[in-house]
Design a protein around this motif. Structure first.
Motif, PDB file in Angstrom:
ATOM      1  N   ILE A 117      -5.886  -1.706 -13.706  1.00  0.00           N
ATOM      2  CA  ILE A 117      -5.983  -3.308 -13.385  1.00  0.00           C
ATOM      3  C   ILE A 117      -5.014  -3.636 -12.389  1.00  0.00           C
ATOM      4  CG2 ILE A 117      -6.962  -4.290 -15.330  1.00  0.00           C
ATOM      5  CD1 ILE A 117      -3.835  -4.888 -16.468  1.00  0.00           C
ATOM      6  N   ASN A 118      -3.925  -2.533 -12.000  1.00  0.00           N
ATOM      7  CA  ASN A 118      -2.707  -2.850 -11.043  1.00  0.00           C
ATOM      8  C   ASN A 118      -3.052  -2.406  -9.661  1.00  0.00           C
ATOM      9  OD1 ASN A 118      -0.757  -3.719 -13.022  1.00  0.00           O
ATOM     10  ND2 ASN A 118      -1.110  -1.409 -13.866  1.00  0.00           N
ATOM     11  N   THR A 119      -4.223  -1.622  -9.651  1.00  0.00           N
ATOM     12  CA  THR A 119      -4.701  -1.391  -8.292  1.00  0.00           C
ATOM     13  C   THR A 119      -5.990  -1.893  -7.883  1.00  0.00           C
ATOM     14  OG1 THR A 119      -5.855   0.666  -9.262  1.00  0.00           O
ATOM     15  CG2 THR A 119      -3.687   1.030  -8.467  1.00  0.00           C
ATOM     16  N   LYS A 120      -6.316  -2.072  -6.564  1.00  0.00           N
ATOM     17  CA  LYS A 120      -7.638  -2.397  -5.954  1.00  0.00           C
ATOM     18  C   LYS A 120      -8.129  -1.259  -5.460  1.00  0.00           C
ATOM     19  CE  LYS A 120      -7.681  -7.076  -4.862  1.00  0.00           C
ATOM     20  NZ  LYS A 120      -6.193  -7.598  -4.736  1.00  0.00           N
ATOM     21  N   VAL A 121      -9.725  -1.079  -5.651  1.00  0.00           N
ATOM     22  CA  VAL A 121     -10.535  -0.327  -5.296  1.00  0.00           C
ATOM     23  C   VAL A 121     -11.039  -0.549  -3.879  1.00  0.00           C
ATOM     24  CG1 VAL A 121     -12.985   0.750  -5.627  1.00  0.00           C
ATOM     25  CG2 VAL A 121     -11.284   0.300  -7.800  1.00  0.00           C
ATOM     26  N   THR A 122     -10.811   0.255  -3.057  1.00  0.00           N
ATOM     27  CA  THR A 122     -11.038  -0.136  -1.619  1.00  0.00           C
ATOM     28  C   THR A 122     -12.318   0.565  -0.862  1.00  0.00           C
ATOM     29  OG1 THR A 122      -9.470   1.566  -0.878  1.00  0.00           O
ATOM     30  CG2 THR A 122      -8.602  -0.590  -1.297  1.00  0.00           C
ATOM     31  N   TYR A 123     -13.070   1.370  -1.701  1.00  0.00           N
ATOM     32  CA  TYR A 123     -14.237   2.000  -0.990  1.00  0.00           C
ATOM     33  C   TYR A 123     -15.690   1.493  -1.361  1.00  0.00           C
ATOM     34  CZ  TYR A 123     -13.510   4.027  -5.695  1.00  0.00           C
ATOM     35  OH  TYR A 123     -13.380   3.913  -6.943  1.00  0.00           O
TER      36      TYR A 123
ATOM     37  N   THR B 231      -5.717  -5.354   5.300  1.00  0.00           N
ATOM     38  CA  THR B 231      -4.840  -4.134   4.852  1.00  0.00           C
ATOM     39  C   THR B 231      -6.052  -3.450   4.023  1.00  0.00           C
ATOM     40  OG1 THR B 231      -2.905  -5.198   4.907  1.00  0.00           O
ATOM     41  CG2 THR B 231      -2.958  -3.219   3.985  1.00  0.00           C
ATOM     42  N   LEU B 232      -6.792  -4.029   3.079  1.00  0.00           N
ATOM     43  CA  LEU B 232      -7.732  -3.348   2.285  1.00  0.00           C
ATOM     44  C   LEU B 232      -8.932  -2.572   3.251  1.00  0.00           C
ATOM     45  CD1 LEU B 232      -8.220  -5.867  -0.540  1.00  0.00           C
ATOM     46  CD2 LEU B 232      -7.266  -3.504  -0.679  1.00  0.00           C
ATOM     47  N   GLN B 233      -8.805  -3.439   4.454  1.00  0.00           N
ATOM     48  CA  GLN B 233     -10.111  -2.966   5.390  1.00  0.00           C
ATOM     49  C   GLN B 233      -9.586  -1.613   6.060  1.00  0.00           C
ATOM     50  OE1 GLN B 233     -11.239  -4.609   9.029  1.00  0.00           O
ATOM     51  NE2 GLN B 233     -13.340  -4.431   8.579  1.00  0.00           N
ATOM     52  N   LEU B 234      -8.302  -1.553   6.578  1.00  0.00           N
ATOM     53  CA  LEU B 234      -7.688  -0.420   6.854  1.00  0.00           C
ATOM     54  C   LEU B 234      -8.008   0.803   6.066  1.00  0.00           C
ATOM     55  CD1 LEU B 234      -5.822   0.891   9.111  1.00  0.00           C
ATOM     56  CD2 LEU B 234      -4.007   0.333   7.742  1.00  0.00           C
ATOM     57  N   LEU B 235      -7.647   0.596   4.690  1.00  0.00           N
ATOM     58  CA  LEU B 235      -7.932   1.772   3.735  1.00  0.00           C
ATOM     59  C   LEU B 235      -9.193   2.207   3.781  1.00  0.00           C
ATOM     60  CD1 LEU B 235      -4.564   0.632   3.029  1.00  0.00           C
ATOM     61  CD2 LEU B 235      -5.553   0.981   0.652  1.00  0.00           C
ATOM     62  N   LYS B 236     -10.230   1.145   3.525  1.00  0.00           N
ATOM     63  CA  LYS B 236     -11.390   1.539   3.824  1.00  0.00           C
ATOM     64  C   LYS B 236     -11.960   2.321   4.631  1.00  0.00           C
ATOM     65  CE  LYS B 236     -15.893  -0.630   2.725  1.00  0.00           C
ATOM     66  NZ  LYS B 236     -16.548  -0.786   4.161  1.00  0.00           N
ATOM     67  N   VAL B 237     -11.503   1.668   6.089  1.00  0.00           N
ATOM     68  CA  VAL B 237     -12.041   2.643   7.272  1.00  0.00           C
ATOM     69  C   VAL B 237     -11.396   3.784   7.237  1.00  0.00           C
ATOM     70  CG1 VAL B 237     -11.942   2.162   9.755  1.00  0.00           C
ATOM     71  CG2 VAL B 237     -12.465   0.441   8.391  1.00  0.00           C
ATOM     72  N   THR B 238      -9.950   4.135   7.035  1.00  0.00           N
ATOM     73  CA  THR B 238      -9.397   5.433   6.982  1.00  0.00           C
ATOM     74  C   THR B 238     -10.173   6.419   6.285  1.00  0.00           C
ATOM     75  OG1 THR B 238      -7.394   4.317   7.497  1.00  0.00           O
ATOM     76  CG2 THR B 238      -7.177   6.538   6.821  1.00  0.00           C
TER      77      THR B 238
ATOM     78  N   ILE C 102       0.967  -1.134  -0.053  1.00  0.00           N
ATOM     79  CA  ILE C 102       0.072   0.062  -0.080  1.00  0.00           C
ATOM     80  C   ILE C 102       0.834   1.199  -0.041  1.00  0.00           C
ATOM     81  CG2 ILE C 102      -2.088  -1.078   1.099  1.00  0.00           C
ATOM     82  CD1 ILE C 102      -1.195   0.460   3.791  1.00  0.00           C
ATOM     83  N   CYS C 103       0.298   2.289  -0.688  1.00  0.00           N
ATOM     84  CA  CYS C 103       1.305   3.512  -0.984  1.00  0.00           C
ATOM     85  C   CYS C 103       0.380   4.682  -0.631  1.00  0.00           C
ATOM     86  CB  CYS C 103       1.867   3.253  -2.283  1.00  0.00           C
ATOM     87  SG  CYS C 103       3.034   4.452  -2.961  1.00  0.00           S
ATOM     88  N   SER C 104       0.762   5.365   0.228  1.00  0.00           N
ATOM     89  CA  SER C 104       0.021   6.761   0.571  1.00  0.00           C
ATOM     90  C   SER C 104       0.840   7.973  -0.186  1.00  0.00           C
ATOM     91  CB  SER C 104      -0.024   7.052   2.167  1.00  0.00           C
ATOM     92  OG  SER C 104       0.292   8.195   2.563  1.00  0.00           O
TER      93      SER C 104
END
Ligand code: MG
Ligand code: MG
Length: 265
Positions: A259-265, A119-126, A90-92
């Protein structure tokens, strides 16, 4: 000293904040496993300058680049370098610009390739915590209402809320009063009034809230080396609902096709 902005000044902050949003969308187009963070920085700097802006972080207290790029356990203020991003990172990416004398500031955390579910949930929740805070950022509420909304949402998932770094007022300066913590008590602190413009930026850790400084003098990382996420918007206080001056729309339009990234929302 608190600076309340006129509508004309808020429109100038919006222009700068939208340039930040579009710069982050350029980053979203390029980000993938194998790219270096210095290459993302180069793309951002060129785009900002092509659009009559100046990168706000470059040379700020000596910071060497246009973007702060913080990977995995890095929380914020990571320095772009020649290391390649990897599948599962993950990259901020935090970006600021100044244009017409006014600053904009926004950050987004990207998920590259096969990122684990926690980790995907961490992004979504943030990201959700940021929006919960923004919901409270209206005239008549207090700063503690914003802070506590962020904290309560993040902690309800067992995540750690970073204490050492906070959001801030923004306008003619990148960092103005007031400080905007991501933790606090409902009903406490400054009463929000129309015309105040603030950057709200939860930094949320999967594990402990504790952070340490890396030896480079800039990078902040989690003490337990678990991942951390960071989302930020620049918003103006209004009467009914906050006016979000930056935007994730441009980024997320790109992510839906990348296609290289995951959508987390
Ligand atoms: Mg920022
Ligand atoms: Mg900021």
């Amino acid at each position: 000293m608190l600076y309340y902005k006129t509508n004309e000044e808020i429109e100038l902050v919006r222009e700068s904040s939208l340039l930040v949003a579009k710069t982050l969308a350029e980053v979203a187009k390029a980000i993938r496993p194998g790219i270096t963070t210095i290459e993302l920085d180069r793309i951002a700097e060129e785009f900002i300058r092509d659009n009559q802006g100046v990168p706000a972080f470059l040379n700020y207290h000596g910071f060497p680049n246009s973007l702060c790029i913080s990977v995995n356990a890095q929380v914020v203020h990571g320095i772009p370098n020649k290391d390649e991003l990897k599948d599962g990172d993950i990259c901020s990416v935090d970006c600021g610009v100044v244009k017409n004398g006014f600053y904009g500031d926004s950050a987004y955390t990207f998920a590259l390739g096969d990122v684990d579910a926690e980790t995907l949930q961490l992004l979504k929740v943030t990201r959700e915590s940021l929006l919960k805070g923004i919901e409270k950022a209206v005239a008549g509420n207090r700063l503690g209402d914003v802070s506590s909304a962020i904290q309560e949402h993040a902690e309800s998932f067992g995540f750690g809320v970073v204490r050492e770094l906070v959001g801030h007022g923004i306008g003619r300066h990148l960092h103005e009063k007031p400080e905007v913590p991501n933790y606090g008590k409902r009903g406490s602190g400054l009463v929000l009034k129309e015309g105040l413009v603030i950057a709200i930026e939860p930094m949320i850790n999967m594990g402990t809230k504790s952070v340490v400084h890396e030896k480079d003098g800039w990078t902040i990382r989690t003490a337990d080396r678990k991942p951390s996420a960071h989302f930020e918007h620049t918003v103006a206080i209004r009467k009914e609902t906050a006016d979000i001056l930056s935007s994730f729309k441009f980024i997320e339009e790109v992510l839906e096709k990348n296609i290289n990234t995951k959508v987390t929302y």
